[in-house]
Design a protein around this motif. Sequence first.
Motif, PDB file in Angstrom:
ATOM      1  N   LEU A 192      55.155  30.710  33.409  1.00  0.00           N
ATOM      2  CA  LEU A 192      53.883  30.214  32.886  1.00  0.00           C
ATOM      3  C   LEU A 192      52.888  29.952  34.022  1.00  0.00           C
ATOM      4  N   VAL A 193      53.375  29.416  35.141  1.00  0.00           N
ATOM      5  CA  VAL A 193      52.501  29.169  36.284  1.00  0.00           C
ATOM      6  C   VAL A 193      51.959  30.491  36.832  1.00  0.00           C
ATOM      7  N   THR A 194      52.817  31.504  36.892  1.00  0.00           N
ATOM      8  CA  THR A 194      52.375  32.813  37.368  1.00  0.00           C
ATOM      9  C   THR A 194      51.291  33.387  36.467  1.00  0.00           C
ATOM     10  N   LEU A 195      51.483  33.278  35.161  1.00  0.00           N
ATOM     11  CA  LEU A 195      50.470  33.761  34.223  1.00  0.00           C
ATOM     12  C   LEU A 195      49.172  32.978  34.372  1.00  0.00           C
ATOM     13  N   ASP A 196      49.299  31.675  34.582  1.00  0.00           N
ATOM     14  CA  ASP A 196      48.104  30.852  34.734  1.00  0.00           C
ATOM     15  C   ASP A 196      47.333  31.240  35.996  1.00  0.00           C
ATOM     16  N   ARG A 197      48.057  31.522  37.068  1.00  0.00           N
ATOM     17  CA  ARG A 197      47.392  31.954  38.296  1.00  0.00           C
ATOM     18  C   ARG A 197      46.735  33.320  38.097  1.00  0.00           C
ATOM     19  N   ALA A 198      47.384  34.177  37.313  1.00  0.00           N
ATOM     20  CA  ALA A 198      46.771  35.471  37.029  1.00  0.00           C
ATOM     21  C   ALA A 198      45.474  35.291  36.247  1.00  0.00           C
ATOM     22  N   ARG A 199      45.466  34.346  35.297  1.00  0.00           N
ATOM     23  CA  ARG A 199      44.234  34.068  34.561  1.00  0.00           C
ATOM     24  C   ARG A 199      43.148  33.551  35.502  1.00  0.00           C
ATOM     25  N   ALA A 200      43.544  32.683  36.430  1.00  0.00           N
ATOM     26  CA  ALA A 200      42.558  32.148  37.371  1.00  0.00           C
ATOM     27  C   ALA A 200      41.993  33.247  38.263  1.00  0.00           C
ATOM     28  N   SER A 201      42.872  34.146  38.736  1.00  0.00           N
ATOM     29  CA  SER A 201      42.404  35.244  39.584  1.00  0.00           C
ATOM     30  C   SER A 201      41.476  36.160  38.808  1.00  0.00           C
ATOM     31  N   GLU A 202      41.819  36.445  37.551  1.00  0.00           N
ATOM     32  CA  GLU A 202      40.968  37.306  36.736  1.00  0.00           C
ATOM     33  C   GLU A 202      39.622  36.653  36.471  1.00  0.00           C
ATOM     34  N   SER A 203      39.630  35.347  36.271  1.00  0.00           N
ATOM     35  CA  SER A 203      38.366  34.636  36.057  1.00  0.00           C
ATOM     36  C   SER A 203      37.482  34.714  37.292  1.00  0.00           C
ATOM     37  N   ARG A 204      38.079  34.454  38.464  1.00  0.00           N
ATOM     38  CA  ARG A 204      37.290  34.525  39.695  1.00  0.00           C
ATOM     39  C   ARG A 204      36.774  35.942  39.940  1.00  0.00           C
ATOM     40  N   LEU A 205      37.608  36.943  39.635  1.00  0.00           N
ATOM     41  CA  LEU A 205      37.180  38.322  39.805  1.00  0.00           C
ATOM     42  C   LEU A 205      36.030  38.653  38.868  1.00  0.00           C
ATOM     43  N   ALA A 206      36.116  38.166  37.608  1.00  0.00           N
ATOM     44  CA  ALA A 206      35.031  38.417  36.657  1.00  0.00           C
ATOM     45  C   ALA A 206      33.729  37.781  37.126  1.00  0.00           C
ATOM     46  N   VAL A 207      33.830  36.557  37.666  1.00  0.00           N
ATOM     47  CA  VAL A 207      32.627  35.884  38.171  1.00  0.00           C
ATOM     48  C   VAL A 207      32.039  36.664  39.345  1.00  0.00           C
ATOM     49  N   THR A 208      32.906  37.110  40.256  1.00  0.00           N
ATOM     50  CA  THR A 208      32.424  37.854  41.418  1.00  0.00           C
ATOM     51  C   THR A 208      31.757  39.161  41.003  1.00  0.00           C
ATOM     52  N   GLN A 209      32.383  39.864  40.065  1.00  0.00           N
ATOM     53  CA  GLN A 209      31.800  41.117  39.611  1.00  0.00           C
ATOM     54  C   GLN A 209      30.463  40.899  38.915  1.00  0.00           C
ATOM     55  N   GLU A 210      30.380  39.828  38.121  1.00  0.00           N
ATOM     56  CA  GLU A 210      29.120  39.559  37.426  1.00  0.00           C
ATOM     57  C   GLU A 210      28.017  39.184  38.409  1.00  0.00           C
ATOM     58  N   ARG A 211      28.359  38.394  39.417  1.00  0.00           N
ATOM     59  CA  ARG A 211      27.354  38.043  40.425  1.00  0.00           C
ATOM     60  C   ARG A 211      26.928  39.268  41.220  1.00  0.00           C
ATOM     61  N   LEU A 212      27.888  40.145  41.527  1.00  0.00           N
ATOM     62  CA  LEU A 212      27.553  41.366  42.252  1.00  0.00           C
ATOM     63  C   LEU A 212      26.645  42.248  41.408  1.00  0.00           C
ATOM     64  N   ARG A 213      26.942  42.345  40.118  1.00  0.00           N
ATOM     65  CA  ARG A 213      26.096  43.160  39.253  1.00  0.00           C
ATOM     66  C   ARG A 213      24.698  42.570  39.160  1.00  0.00           C
ATOM     67  N   LEU A 214      24.601  41.229  39.066  1.00  0.00           N
ATOM     68  CA  LEU A 214      23.287  40.592  39.024  1.00  0.00           C
ATOM     69  C   LEU A 214      22.523  40.836  40.320  1.00  0.00           C
ATOM     70  N   ALA A 215      23.207  40.692  41.456  1.00  0.00           N
ATOM     71  CA  ALA A 215      22.546  40.924  42.739  1.00  0.00           C
ATOM     72  C   ALA A 215      22.069  42.365  42.861  1.00  0.00           C
ATOM     73  N   THR A 216      22.895  43.301  42.378  1.00  0.00           N
ATOM     74  CA  THR A 216      22.502  44.712  42.431  1.00  0.00           C
ATOM     75  C   THR A 216      21.287  44.982  41.562  1.00  0.00           C
ATOM     76  N   ASP A 217      21.293  44.402  40.333  1.00  0.00           N
ATOM     77  CA  ASP A 217      20.153  44.608  39.439  1.00  0.00           C
ATOM     78  C   ASP A 217      18.872  44.027  40.027  1.00  0.00           C
ATOM     79  N   VAL A 218      18.971  42.824  40.594  1.00  0.00           N
ATOM     80  CA  VAL A 218      17.784  42.201  41.188  1.00  0.00           C
ATOM     81  C   VAL A 218      17.293  43.027  42.378  1.00  0.00           C
ATOM     82  N   HIS A 219      18.242  43.491  43.208  1.00  0.00           N
ATOM     83  CA  HIS A 219      17.852  44.296  44.371  1.00  0.00           C
ATOM     84  C   HIS A 219      17.161  45.581  43.942  1.00  0.00           C
TER      85      HIS A 219
END
Length: 406
Positions: A192-219
Amino acid sequence: MSSPSLAVDRFGDPPPGARQLARGITATWWYTLTAIVFLELFLVLIWALRVFVVPGDVVAPLVVGAGGLVWWLSTILLLVSYRRGADGEPVAAWVRIVPFVLAVAFGVSSGVVADSWLLAVMPVAQSLVLLHWPRGVRRRIVLFVTFLLLVLAFVDGMRGTVDGGVPEWLPSLYAVTIPAMSVSSLWWWDVLVTLDRARASESRLAVTQERLRLATDVHDLQGHHLQVIALQLELAERLMERDPDAGLVQLRAARASVDEARQGTRDLATRFRSVPLGDEVANARDLLSAAGIRVEADIAQDAGEAPASALGPVIRETTTNVLRHGGGARARLSLRRDAGGWRYEVSNDVDPRTERVAVGSGLDGVRRRIAEAGGTIVVRDEGEDFTVIVTVPAGEIATGRGEVGR
């Protein structure tokens, strides 16, 4: 341990369900802890009963029972240390040392009074497997201590400490298997801890990708417009001396480019701030319920696919309209797929004692927005009921002019 949700919104904030996930993983830990604690407590009980039935011996039950309770309490420290180790938190050395000292003391004293090699080694073996070992190491330790306890159980049997009766063998069998049973519970927790860490990593990755996409669109947006504006201003500067009229045309074009850049930035911000339609309807329902209105909501499972830019303002404006002008006791919200598009309907009763107020400019703005999206809006004022029905094409952007009815 906090548990991020599997999904995040456009700003990286976890949705409301994230708190439920955090509570869920904490509850699972308490189930795991309770299961292991119950196994150990039951083990102490059956061994205390085993020595209690020996006639004339009052010391053995006291040593096994009281000492077993002390050892049982000390293993809770090991379980707390295990949890903190999984979270990456520092753990004081005494949290591990004290339980082992108590396990050795309980094992030696109880083994002597009960004349059992198995009981002498079992507390130390159980405390050993509760440490936070690497996965491969822990498996080998469990196999080793289980084999050792099994050998000691047969040694006790050969020495005559345990006869061949089934009741006599039950405490020994339980002592042999408790390390493996405890580790199996901890293994499920580790999964369960491993799955929870995977969820956390996926969340951080989603945030990073969304910020990168926003930065690209603004640029891309600002870079293009700024380059065009710079060229237009440079051209206007060159033309100003030879052909002032042509230079003025370029200045006006630069001003138009500034307006386009500003509008593009607004549109980009609106797109990133938009709320899914399912959440919009849910927020409207909660708002009306908080105002004391009985709400019936019918929201499609795939409501998130509805055009948010067209229907989002409609939902907000009609909810405000119900609160300001309704004065009734019930309302009904519906967001469903319609033929070739989406249909949103809000209906509420009107208190006849409430003074009727003419609908303001809010619905006029809704009409214009829906018409630009190629949809239709129908407003029905039937005395005791007020209904707004909006239909829009399935696409986020539609061409054509919609029909506006009343």
